[in-house]
Motif scaffolding. Structure first.
Motif, mmCIF file in Angstrom:
data_model
loop_
_atom_site.group_PDB
_atom_site.id
_atom_site.type_symbol
_atom_site.label_atom_id
_atom_site.label_comp_id
_atom_site.label_asym_id
_atom_site.label_seq_id
_atom_site.Cartn_x
_atom_site.Cartn_y
_atom_site.Cartn_z
ATOM 1 N N TRP A 98 0.830 -1.209 0.000
ATOM 2 C CA TRP A 98 0.000 0.000 0.000
ATOM 3 C C TRP A 98 0.865 1.259 0.000
ATOM 4 C CZ3 TRP A 98 -4.584 0.121 -1.680
ATOM 5 C CH2 TRP A 98 -5.480 -0.930 -1.481
ATOM 6 N N VAL A 99 1.980 1.235 0.694
ATOM 7 C CA VAL A 99 2.880 2.396 0.695
ATOM 8 C C VAL A 99 3.435 2.644 -0.701
ATOM 9 C CG1 VAL A 99 5.069 3.279 1.572
ATOM 10 C CG2 VAL A 99 3.484 2.140 3.128
ATOM 11 N N GLN A 100 3.790 1.579 -1.397
ATOM 12 C CA GLN A 100 4.299 1.737 -2.763
ATOM 13 C C GLN A 100 3.216 2.265 -3.708
ATOM 14 O OE1 GLN A 100 6.300 -1.855 -4.171
ATOM 15 N NE2 GLN A 100 6.975 -2.325 -2.072
ATOM 16 N N ILE A 101 1.979 1.790 -3.539
ATOM 17 C CA ILE A 101 0.887 2.254 -4.404
ATOM 18 C C ILE A 101 0.634 3.745 -4.201
ATOM 19 C CG2 ILE A 101 -1.586 2.057 -4.836
ATOM 20 C CD1 ILE A 101 -1.329 -0.942 -4.171
ATOM 21 N N VAL A 102 0.540 4.174 -2.948
ATOM 22 C CA VAL A 102 0.273 5.585 -2.647
ATOM 23 C C VAL A 102 1.423 6.463 -3.129
ATOM 24 C CG1 VAL A 102 -0.064 7.255 -0.783
ATOM 25 C CG2 VAL A 102 -1.225 5.041 -0.694
ATOM 26 N N ALA A 103 2.672 6.026 -2.916
ATOM 27 C CA ALA A 103 3.824 6.815 -3.353
ATOM 28 C C ALA A 103 3.877 6.916 -4.873
ATOM 29 C CB ALA A 103 5.117 6.190 -2.811
ATOM 30 N N PHE A 104 3.543 5.841 -5.568
ATOM 31 C CA PHE A 104 3.562 5.860 -7.033
ATOM 32 C C PHE A 104 2.502 6.822 -7.588
ATOM 33 C CE2 PHE A 104 2.017 3.978 -11.085
ATOM 34 C CZ PHE A 104 3.177 4.170 -11.835
ATOM 35 N N ILE A 105 1.286 6.783 -7.032
ATOM 36 C CA ILE A 105 0.230 7.680 -7.501
ATOM 37 C C ILE A 105 0.584 9.135 -7.194
ATOM 38 C CG2 ILE A 105 -2.197 8.318 -7.196
ATOM 39 C CD1 ILE A 105 -2.814 5.383 -6.730
#
Length: 248
Positions: free
Chosen positions: A167-174
């Motif tokens: 989830w941290v990677q998804i939020v950072a990517f967006i």
């Protein structure tokens, strides 16, 4: 003798005074009480006729032609009659009165609505695809040995089945896409975030076709926002996200 003489002397005076009052009343004269009735009109005087006023001819007032109000456009290009997103049956719908806060706030609200609509459309499509059984190949987490095929198709399964690091990677990517790649240029229309990227972004030269496509995107985004909120509510109540009336 003196008392009788005084009475006899006063009687003619009383008689004369009474006769004078009766005569004055008969003549229509207010006997000394002018404060009540005022002076009586003189007999034989002819009534004075008042000169009739001639009616003043009124000049015809020319009716002014109705003034057409020009459509006021703000610095952001807002027009209540023709702005993108103002579609029937609601038309101009502003329950929070955001227009009174100025064109800059309205422009920011437009950008946020488009972003939220696009994310909601992607989320709604993701729920439909995963519930249909379609998965990405490979691993979701190599360290925890989780494959995409192991992910449940439900919303709660996808939320709790994804590790926190994922989830941290998804939020950072967006966030990186929003800030650096697809950033909004104030000189461009709201939602036009491609700029000079080598992406085959569809452009429409016909103004009517362009307006139709932009309105369709805005309405689809609004419907998707309601849709994903409904799916989350169904899942929170323990029902299926897409078919809440079907018991598990």
């Amino acid at each position: 003798f003196l008392f009788r003489t005084a009475i006899l002397d006063l009687m003619p005076a009383k008689i004369l005074l009474s006769a004078a009052c009766i005569g004055a009343l008969a003549l229509g004269v207010d006997a000394g009480f002018t404060g009540i009735g005022g002076a009586a009109p003189k007999r034989g005087a002819k009534p004075v006729k008042k000169a009739a006023k001639k009616p003043v001819a009124r000049k015809p007032v020319a009716k002014k032609a109705p003034v057409k109000k020009a459509v006021v456009r703000s610095a952001g290009g807002f027009s209540p009659a023709s702005d993108i997103g103002v579609t029937p049956p609601l038309g101009l719908f502003d329950p929070l009165n955001l227009l009174a806060r100025g064109p800059e706030v309205y422009r920011r609200s437009q950008e946020l609505e488009i972003k939220h609509g696009r994310l909601a459309m992607a989320a709604t499509l993701g729920v439909i695809v995963t519930e249909a059984g379609i998965r990405l190949p490979g691993y979701l987490s190599i360290s925890e040995d989780i494959k995409f095929a192991d992910q449940p198709g439900t919303l709660d399964g996808a939320y709790f089945g994804t590790p926190l690091a994922g989830w941290v990677q998804i939020v950072a990517f967006i966030a990186a896409l929003d800030v650096a790649v697809f950033r909004q240029d104030p000189s461009n229309d709201p939602g036009d975030v491609v700029q000079d990227l080598p992406i085959n972004w569809v452009r429409y030269d016909d103004p009517e076709t362009k307006a139709f496509k932009l309105n369709a995107e805005r309405n689809n985004g609004r419907a998707a926002m309601f849709g994903i909120i409904g799916m989350i509510s169904h899942t929170a109540l323990g029902q299926d996200a897409l078919f809440p009336i079907v018991s598990k």
